[in-house]
Design an enzyme around this catalytic site. Structure first.
Site, mmCIF file in Angstrom:
data_model
loop_
_atom_site.group_PDB
_atom_site.id
_atom_site.type_symbol
_atom_site.label_atom_id
_atom_site.label_comp_id
_atom_site.label_asym_id
_atom_site.label_seq_id
_atom_site.Cartn_x
_atom_site.Cartn_y
_atom_site.Cartn_z
ATOM 1 C CB SER A 64 5.371 56.780 24.231
ATOM 2 O OG SER A 64 4.191 57.521 24.232
ATOM 3 C CE LYS A 67 2.013 55.893 25.469
ATOM 4 N NZ LYS A 67 1.665 56.295 24.076
ATOM 5 C CE1 TYR A 191 0.196 57.496 28.761
ATOM 6 C CE2 TYR A 191 -0.536 59.769 28.631
ATOM 7 C CZ TYR A 191 0.017 58.664 28.041
ATOM 8 O OH TYR A 191 0.416 58.709 26.724
ATOM 9 C CE1 TYR A 239 2.304 55.581 20.025
ATOM 10 C CE2 TYR A 239 4.087 56.996 19.287
ATOM 11 C CZ TYR A 239 3.324 56.466 20.309
ATOM 12 O OH TYR A 239 3.578 56.811 21.602
ATOM 13 C CB VAL A 257 6.568 62.785 21.909
ATOM 14 C CG1 VAL A 257 5.559 62.134 20.987
ATOM 15 C CG2 VAL A 257 6.020 62.959 23.315
HETATM 16 N N1 GLU Z 1 2.898 61.830 27.059
HETATM 17 C C1 GLU Z 1 2.757 61.736 25.616
HETATM 18 C C2 GLU Z 1 1.302 61.847 25.239
HETATM 19 O O1 GLU Z 1 0.485 61.272 25.875
HETATM 20 C C3 GLU Z 1 3.354 60.452 25.126
HETATM 21 C C4 GLU Z 1 3.289 60.287 23.635
HETATM 22 C C5 GLU Z 1 4.524 59.658 23.043
HETATM 23 O O2 GLU Z 1 5.587 59.704 23.644
HETATM 24 O O3 GLU Z 1 4.437 59.130 21.924
HETATM 25 O O4 GLU Z 1 0.933 62.500 24.308
#
Ligand code: GLU
Length: 303
Positions: A64, A67, A191, A239, A257
């Site tokens: 993430s 992002k 993604y 989050y 993650v």
């Molecule tokens: N590729 C992971 C997902 O979509 C990213 C989530 C994350 O890193 O928090 O679940």
């Protein structure tokens, strides 16, 4: 030894003593296999110095944290138009929650929860092939890091794709509200590949210099976009644990993650931390602890 080296070695030693590692992401099989007892931290400061401790040359899955880069790329491409499709509010729901989409007619609350990141990637993809959008994200990261040796791990992308029922549900729900411009599978494929980019903490810390205001930005990144990205990292980057992270660390940060955290100390430093075990919120357990120690030992804070 330089003071910062001493601080980073101290943090690394403490993390290994405490041995409170958490559990690697279980829902992506390729990540579930990573040994949790690993740690790295790198800091690039305003004078261009880069200090590290731990396994700072070991590439890890940025997940993430990508992002942040896809947001910067999308803002550079379509600017304010993104905000008609994605909000800018933190949430108390999990990173992959579908609940908030129901309450706001398929408009995700922010670009860092999965639904919001899927919409952001969808906007970047519009009118192009996935490989073009991915080349743009990867190219941006390489420019920001000043390194060419940054790649996508296709095995990780495939691994996530095979077990992605939750993200598929999110994408199709977004599509049902008319908030995806591309076929949901095409957007998701893009993604998953962006999430599967691998970087070392040295590369990641280097890439954050633009956001920290330590380096001239490439022409596509305005100061306004950098500042706003930092604001969203502060309010939404961890989050439903973003409030706690702001309280303890006091710096904009984005977790993934894969166990990475990108941390920005505006005008002072860009920081990357990695430890693959996660806490219950999907944020690095030892990494969050290390970020807290770093803030305490350096006094760096935006407050
Ligand atoms: N590729 C992971 C997902 O979509 C990213 C989530 C994350 O890193 O928090 O679940």
């Amino acid at each position: 030894m330089h003071n910062l080296d001493r601080i980073l070695n101290q943090i690394r030693d403490r993390i290994h003593e405490e041995a409170d590692w958490g559990l690697p992401a279980q829902y992506i099989p390729e990540l579930a296999n990573v040994a949790p007892e690993q740690f790295a931290i790198s800091v690039v400061t305003s004078n261009g110095q880069c200090c590290s401790a731990g396994q700072a040359d070991r590439p890890f899955s940025i997940q993430s944290i990508s992002k942040v880069f896809s947001l910067v790329a999308t803002l550079g491409r379509i600017g304010e138009a993104l905000w008609t499709r994605v909000g800018r509010e933190p949430t108390r729901a999990a990173f992959d929650s579908i609940m908030l989409l129901e309450t706001d007619n398929g408009r995700p609350p922010n670009p860092f929860v999965n639904a919001g990141a899927i919409v952001t990637t969808d906007a970047l993809l519009a009118g192009r092939e996935p490989r073009q959008a991915l080349a743009e994200i990867l190219g941006l990261i390489r420019t920001m890091a000043g390194r060419d040796d940054i790649y996508i791990n296709k095995r990780v992308a495939q691994s996530e794709k095979r077990t992605a029922e939750r993200n598929k549900a999110l994408a199709h729900y977004l599509a049902s509200h008319g908030n995806l411009l591309n076929d949901p599978d095409l957007t998701l494929g893009t993604y998953f590949h962006q999430c599967a980019i691998e970087m070392t903490t040295v590369q990641l810390a280097m890439s954050g210099r633009v956001l920290a205001g330590l380096d001239c930005a490439p022409p596509t990144i305005s100061r306004t976009h950098a500042r706003r990205t930092n604001a969203l990292m502060m309010t939404c980057g961890h989050y439903d644990a973003s409030g706690e992270f702001a309280f303890k660390v006091g710096l904009p940060g984005k977790s993934g993650v894969g166990g990475g955290i990108l941390l920005i100390a505006p005008r002072r430093a860009s920081i990357a931390i990695w430890s693959p075990g996660l806490n219950g919120y999907g944020n690095s357990q030892a990494g969050t602890r290390a970020a807290t120690m770093l803030a305490e030992l350096t006094g760096w804070s935006v407050f």
